[in-house]
Motif scaffolding. Structure first.
Motif, PDB file in Angstrom:
ATOM      1  N   ASN A   6      -1.197   2.494  17.520  1.00 57.52           N
ATOM      2  CA  ASN A   6      -2.108   2.671  16.388  1.00 57.52           C
ATOM      3  C   ASN A   6      -2.178   4.122  15.959  1.00 57.52           C
ATOM      4  O   ASN A   6      -2.160   4.439  14.789  1.00 57.52           O
ATOM      5  CB  ASN A   6      -3.518   2.185  16.747  1.00 57.52           C
ATOM      6  N   LYS A  10       0.441   4.142  12.458  1.00 55.56           N
ATOM      7  CA  LYS A  10      -0.399   3.778  11.315  1.00 55.56           C
ATOM      8  C   LYS A  10      -0.404   4.874  10.245  1.00 55.56           C
ATOM      9  O   LYS A  10      -0.245   4.558   9.063  1.00 55.56           O
ATOM     10  CB  LYS A  10      -1.817   3.438  11.770  1.00 55.56           C
ATOM     11  N   ALA A  13       3.013   4.738   8.516  1.00 50.91           N
ATOM     12  CA  ALA A  13       3.110   3.561   7.652  1.00 50.91           C
ATOM     13  C   ALA A  13       2.258   3.733   6.395  1.00 50.91           C
ATOM     14  O   ALA A  13       2.683   3.353   5.298  1.00 50.91           O
ATOM     15  CB  ALA A  13       2.681   2.309   8.431  1.00 50.91           C
ATOM     16  N   THR A  14       1.085   4.315   6.533  1.00 48.22           N
ATOM     17  CA  THR A  14       0.210   4.533   5.380  1.00 48.22           C
ATOM     18  C   THR A  14       0.847   5.498   4.389  1.00 48.22           C
ATOM     19  O   THR A  14       0.859   5.246   3.177  1.00 48.22           O
ATOM     20  CB  THR A  14      -1.163   5.069   5.834  1.00 48.22           C
ATOM     21  N   LEU A  17       3.736   3.799   2.687  1.00 42.83           N
ATOM     22  CA  LEU A  17       3.253   2.773   1.775  1.00 42.83           C
ATOM     23  C   LEU A  17       2.762   3.386   0.463  1.00 42.83           C
ATOM     24  O   LEU A  17       3.092   2.898  -0.622  1.00 42.83           O
ATOM     25  CB  LEU A  17       2.131   1.965   2.436  1.00 42.83           C
ATOM     26  N   PHE A  89      -1.213  -2.737   1.905  1.00 46.36           N
ATOM     27  CA  PHE A  89      -2.528  -2.097   1.994  1.00 46.36           C
ATOM     28  C   PHE A  89      -3.498  -2.980   2.777  1.00 46.36           C
ATOM     29  O   PHE A  89      -4.317  -2.484   3.559  1.00 46.36           O
ATOM     30  CB  PHE A  89      -3.100  -1.794   0.604  1.00 46.36           C
ATOM     31  N   HIS A  91      -2.632  -5.017   5.160  1.00 42.19           N
ATOM     32  CA  HIS A  91      -2.244  -4.904   6.572  1.00 42.19           C
ATOM     33  C   HIS A  91      -2.727  -3.575   7.173  1.00 42.19           C
ATOM     34  O   HIS A  91      -3.221  -3.543   8.299  1.00 42.19           O
ATOM     35  CB  HIS A  91      -0.735  -5.023   6.735  1.00 42.19           C
ATOM     36  N   ILE A  92      -2.587  -2.490   6.423  1.00 43.83           N
ATOM     37  CA  ILE A  92      -3.039  -1.183   6.915  1.00 43.83           C
ATOM     38  C   ILE A  92      -4.552  -1.221   7.170  1.00 43.83           C
ATOM     39  O   ILE A  92      -5.046  -0.664   8.155  1.00 43.83           O
ATOM     40  CB  ILE A  92      -2.693  -0.067   5.900  1.00 43.83           C
ATOM     41  N   ARG A  93      -5.258  -1.900   6.300  1.00 50.15           N
ATOM     42  CA  ARG A  93      -6.715  -1.977   6.449  1.00 50.15           C
ATOM     43  C   ARG A  93      -7.100  -2.740   7.717  1.00 50.15           C
ATOM     44  O   ARG A  93      -7.965  -2.314   8.473  1.00 50.15           O
ATOM     45  CB  ARG A  93      -7.316  -2.663   5.213  1.00 50.15           C
ATOM     46  N   TRP A  95      -4.725  -3.917  10.213  1.00 56.71           N
ATOM     47  CA  TRP A  95      -3.833  -3.454  11.266  1.00 56.71           C
ATOM     48  C   TRP A  95      -3.876  -4.346  12.497  1.00 56.71           C
ATOM     49  O   TRP A  95      -4.126  -3.928  13.613  1.00 56.71           O
ATOM     50  CB  TRP A  95      -4.130  -1.994  11.615  1.00 56.71           C
ATOM     51  N   TYR A 151       9.500   2.086   6.316  1.00 53.09           N
ATOM     52  CA  TYR A 151       8.155   1.478   6.325  1.00 53.09           C
ATOM     53  C   TYR A 151       8.166   0.155   7.096  1.00 53.09           C
ATOM     54  O   TYR A 151       7.283  -0.104   7.917  1.00 53.09           O
ATOM     55  CB  TYR A 151       7.665   1.266   4.888  1.00 53.09           C
ATOM     56  N   ILE A 155       5.873  -0.540  10.509  1.00 53.71           N
ATOM     57  CA  ILE A 155       4.841  -1.579  10.745  1.00 53.71           C
ATOM     58  C   ILE A 155       5.318  -2.606  11.759  1.00 53.71           C
ATOM     59  O   ILE A 155       4.522  -3.147  12.510  1.00 53.71           O
ATOM     60  CB  ILE A 155       4.365  -2.242   9.435  1.00 53.71           C
TER      61      ILE A 155
END
Length: 162
Positions: A6, A10, A13-14, A17, A89, A91-93, A95, A151, A155
């Motif tokens: 994490n 993360k 990836a953010t 993205l 987005f 998925h990022i939120r 995770w 990316y 993820i």
């Protein structure tokens, strides 16, 4: 997923993205301009006009013979890329593993369409005779092929760490 995964993947990836989303939006803007220009300045066929000998529905008055295909597939890749970013987005939120499957699937489809558009970009580069906007769109698509793949790896790599 572990805290280490994490903490390390993360933010990567953010960043990727957000970068991909911005580049896909730029591709949509330039592609929209090219499509509009092609429609406004392409062949004009009315009731008393004969079809030109070399008429093609993919004809663009800017660029070369590959431009029509390039613009159409770039627009498709751009729309799917933006939709993929919206899924990313989410998925990022969250995770978590539940949102990962949709994000990886959408990103992979987007990447494959971007590869297809990049193939037409290479053909367009080979044929030359294109303007600065089309050169910019080619560059963004070539860069997106790499950043979208990284990316996906970021993820997906976070989910395999335990």
């Amino acid at each position: 997923m572990s805290k280490m995964a994490n903490g390390q993947l993360k933010p990567v990836a953010t960043l990727l993205l957000v970068l991909n989303f911005c580049m896909y939006v730029i591709i949509l803007g330039i592609g929209g301009w090219a499509m509009n220009y092609g429609i406004d300045h392409g062949f004009i066929i009315g009731p008393r006009f004969n079809l030109p000998a070399h008429f093609s529905p993919i004809y663009f008055p800017v660029g070369n013979a590959a431009t029509g295909f390039f613009v159409v597939f770039a627009l498709i890749a751009g729309v799917v890329g933006v939709a993929s970013a919206l899924c990313g987005f989410n998925h990022i939120r969250h995770w978590n593993i539940d949102s990962l499957q949709a994000a990886v699937s959408a990103a992979t489809i987007s990447w494959s369409l971007t590869l297809l558009a990049m193939g037409f970009a290479w053909k367009q580069i080979e044929l030359q005779l294109r303007n600065a906007r089309l050169i910019t769109m080619e560059a963004f698509l070539i860069i997106l092929c790499f950043t979208q793949l990284v990316y996906i790896a970021a993820i997906h790599g976070a989910s395999t760490r335990t």
